[in-house]
Design a protein around this motif. Sequence first.
Motif, PDB file in Angstrom:
ATOM      1  N   ALA A   1       7.263   0.498  -2.145  1.00  0.00           N
ATOM      2  CA  ALA A   1       6.154  -0.446  -2.240  1.00  0.00           C
ATOM      3  C   ALA A   1       6.380  -1.484  -3.332  1.00  0.00           C
ATOM      4  N   LEU A   2       7.072  -1.086  -4.399  1.00  0.00           N
ATOM      5  CA  LEU A   2       7.239  -1.985  -5.550  1.00  0.00           C
ATOM      6  C   LEU A   2       8.428  -2.932  -5.419  1.00  0.00           C
TER       7      LEU A   2
ATOM      8  N   LYS B   1      17.894   3.439   1.627  1.00  0.00           N
ATOM      9  CA  LYS B   1      17.496   2.523   2.694  1.00  0.00           C
ATOM     10  C   LYS B   1      15.982   2.518   2.894  1.00  0.00           C
ATOM     11  N   ASN B   2      15.324   3.656   2.670  1.00  0.00           N
ATOM     12  CA  ASN B   2      13.871   3.667   2.702  1.00  0.00           C
ATOM     13  C   ASN B   2      13.300   2.702   1.677  1.00  0.00           C
ATOM     14  N   ILE B   3      13.842   2.764   0.476  1.00  0.00           N
ATOM     15  CA  ILE B   3      13.351   1.888  -0.595  1.00  0.00           C
ATOM     16  C   ILE B   3      13.645   0.427  -0.280  1.00  0.00           C
ATOM     17  N   ALA B   4      14.825   0.168   0.281  1.00  0.00           N
ATOM     18  CA  ALA B   4      15.245  -1.214   0.545  1.00  0.00           C
ATOM     19  C   ALA B   4      14.673  -1.793   1.819  1.00  0.00           C
ATOM     20  N   TYR B   5      13.893  -1.012   2.569  1.00  0.00           N
ATOM     21  CA  TYR B   5      13.471  -1.420   3.903  1.00  0.00           C
ATOM     22  C   TYR B   5      12.787  -2.796   3.918  1.00  0.00           C
ATOM     23  N   GLY B   6      11.893  -3.018   2.963  1.00  0.00           N
ATOM     24  CA  GLY B   6      11.185  -4.300   2.929  1.00  0.00           C
ATOM     25  C   GLY B   6      12.120  -5.477   2.757  1.00  0.00           C
ATOM     26  N   LEU B   7      13.170  -5.288   1.979  1.00  0.00           N
ATOM     27  CA  LEU B   7      14.157  -6.355   1.791  1.00  0.00           C
ATOM     28  C   LEU B   7      15.023  -6.532   3.032  1.00  0.00           C
ATOM     29  N   LEU B   8      15.328  -5.402   3.704  1.00  0.00           N
ATOM     30  CA  LEU B   8      16.099  -5.491   4.948  1.00  0.00           C
ATOM     31  C   LEU B   8      15.352  -6.317   5.990  1.00  0.00           C
ATOM     32  N   VAL B   9      14.062  -6.085   6.110  1.00  0.00           N
ATOM     33  CA  VAL B   9      13.240  -6.822   7.076  1.00  0.00           C
ATOM     34  C   VAL B   9      13.252  -8.311   6.763  1.00  0.00           C
ATOM     35  N   LYS B  10      13.284  -8.628   5.478  1.00  0.00           N
ATOM     36  CA  LYS B  10      13.294 -10.038   5.070  1.00  0.00           C
ATOM     37  C   LYS B  10      14.669 -10.684   5.228  1.00  0.00           C
ATOM     38  N   GLY B  11      15.676  -9.886   5.571  1.00  0.00           N
ATOM     39  CA  GLY B  11      17.014 -10.437   5.767  1.00  0.00           C
ATOM     40  C   GLY B  11      17.800 -10.621   4.489  1.00  0.00           C
ATOM     41  N   VAL B  12      17.397  -9.940   3.411  1.00  0.00           N
ATOM     42  CA  VAL B  12      18.138 -10.025   2.148  1.00  0.00           C
ATOM     43  C   VAL B  12      19.535  -9.413   2.343  1.00  0.00           C
ATOM     44  N   ASN B  13      20.545 -10.030   1.764  1.00  0.00           N
ATOM     45  CA  ASN B  13      21.904  -9.539   1.996  1.00  0.00           C
ATOM     46  C   ASN B  13      22.137  -8.180   1.338  1.00  0.00           C
ATOM     47  N   LYS B  14      23.141  -7.482   1.847  1.00  0.00           N
ATOM     48  CA  LYS B  14      23.379  -6.090   1.489  1.00  0.00           C
ATOM     49  C   LYS B  14      23.597  -5.895  -0.004  1.00  0.00           C
ATOM     50  N   LYS B  15      24.340  -6.791  -0.627  1.00  0.00           N
ATOM     51  CA  LYS B  15      24.637  -6.643  -2.052  1.00  0.00           C
ATOM     52  C   LYS B  15      23.350  -6.703  -2.881  1.00  0.00           C
ATOM     53  N   VAL B  16      22.473  -7.645  -2.538  1.00  0.00           N
ATOM     54  CA  VAL B  16      21.229  -7.822  -3.301  1.00  0.00           C
ATOM     55  C   VAL B  16      20.298  -6.642  -3.083  1.00  0.00           C
TER      56      VAL B  16
ATOM     57  N   THR C   1       0.835  -1.198   0.000  1.00  0.00           N
ATOM     58  CA  THR C   1       0.000   0.000   0.000  1.00  0.00           C
ATOM     59  C   THR C   1       0.870   1.249   0.000  1.00  0.00           C
ATOM     60  N   VAL C   2       0.468   2.238  -0.805  1.00  0.00           N
ATOM     61  CA  VAL C   2       1.102   3.560  -0.818  1.00  0.00           C
ATOM     62  C   VAL C   2       0.082   4.557  -0.283  1.00  0.00           C
ATOM     63  N   PHE C   3       0.485   5.310   0.751  1.00  0.00           N
ATOM     64  CA  PHE C   3      -0.425   6.243   1.400  1.00  0.00           C
ATOM     65  C   PHE C   3      -0.134   7.681   0.977  1.00  0.00           C
ATOM     66  N   GLN C   4      -1.083   8.557   1.251  1.00  0.00           N
ATOM     67  CA  GLN C   4      -0.945   9.962   0.901  1.00  0.00           C
ATOM     68  C   GLN C   4       0.204  10.634   1.644  1.00  0.00           C
ATOM     69  N   ASP C   5       0.449  10.212   2.899  1.00  0.00           N
ATOM     70  CA  ASP C   5       1.473  10.882   3.710  1.00  0.00           C
ATOM     71  C   ASP C   5       2.865  10.264   3.541  1.00  0.00           C
ATOM     72  N   TYR C   6       3.010   9.339   2.573  1.00  0.00           N
ATOM     73  CA  TYR C   6       4.287   8.712   2.196  1.00  0.00           C
ATOM     74  C   TYR C   6       4.828   7.749   3.247  1.00  0.00           C
ATOM     75  N   ALA C   7       4.753   8.109   4.563  1.00  0.00           N
ATOM     76  CA  ALA C   7       5.212   7.239   5.651  1.00  0.00           C
ATOM     77  C   ALA C   7       6.673   6.815   5.476  1.00  0.00           C
ATOM     78  N   LEU C   8       7.518   7.748   5.065  1.00  0.00           N
ATOM     79  CA  LEU C   8       8.946   7.458   4.930  1.00  0.00           C
ATOM     80  C   LEU C   8       9.646   7.620   6.277  1.00  0.00           C
ATOM     81  N   PHE C   9      10.752   6.907   6.446  1.00  0.00           N
ATOM     82  CA  PHE C   9      11.542   7.014   7.672  1.00  0.00           C
ATOM     83  C   PHE C   9      12.489   8.208   7.528  1.00  0.00           C
TER      84      PHE C   9
END
Length: 343
Positions: A148-149, A95-110, A80-88
Amino acid sequence: MESAVSFHNVCRYYGEVRAVDHVSFEVADGEFFAMLGPSGSGKTTSLRLIAGFEKPTSGNIMIHGAQTVNIPPYERNVNTVFQDYALFPHMTVLKNIAYGLLVKGVNKKVYHQKANEMLDIVKLGNLGLRYPAQLSGGQRQRVALARALINEPRVLLLDEPLGALDLKLRKQMQVELKALQRQVGITFIYVTHDQDEALSMSDRLAVFNEGRIEQIGAPGEIYEYPASEFVADFVGDANIIHADLACRLNGEKRSYSIRPERIHFHHHDERVDGDLCVTEGQITDIHYHGASTRYTLTLPDGSNLFLVRQNSSEMNGNPAGDIETGMVKRIAWSKKDIRSFSG
């Protein structure tokens, strides 16, 4: 073809309030589908039901053929993308864009590689090390879209995502968002109260009113053939007229609508053929809108009609042209441009 999202007789009640009331619709895979309506019409609640932030009181919701009953939001293949962006604010754009991958434990290079790819897709390739506060509103919106994407959802939900932008930037982002949807090829479900957004961006739209859907169709179909007085009035400007002004079409006692741009000034020496409805009215208001001018005419019965005509160089800088407030003018429109609906 399997639908991306299906609503089957879905209800969501809050006590006596029927936020969503027996709603059914299907969204095709890869479609840009808009949910349009005023505040409190049920469109945002419907979006929250898809995301899993709300549970239906009754009915059935399916995402790509799978039941969503008891499936929590984080297990649904939607973002979901909200009107207020909800960025850190303390994180860089990357890192904002990569956040979902960070939570999943994806390695730094990927995650670096994927985040940089998303930066390029949303045209922010050189801004990865900036912070949200250093970006414009349009740039922050692009970051929210990229975040989100990046998790490659099969459905992207957008809740009034352009509402905080100024008019010019909002129109620019409408074009970019539609192009992005074509590029990534996933289903977009877009909530808005802005008719221009819904008409210009969507493949199909659903018009919501008081918890129900009044009409679903392609933008041109909704605009040209509104199914109800509400749709005619909410989606674009419309004159709601009575049977006499509709030239007593088929002798039916119905409500009718005619779009303001389909009415034109008619000179007294012009021939009136059987296709035309003709009346007179006094010009009571004139509003200049740049490319067009809107005229309000008061008819002999006291009702008002609105007429819109395109401005041209022949007007020599005078937005009203040869027409002034107080004039009585003859107007006409074609019977084929009149739309009827029950009510």
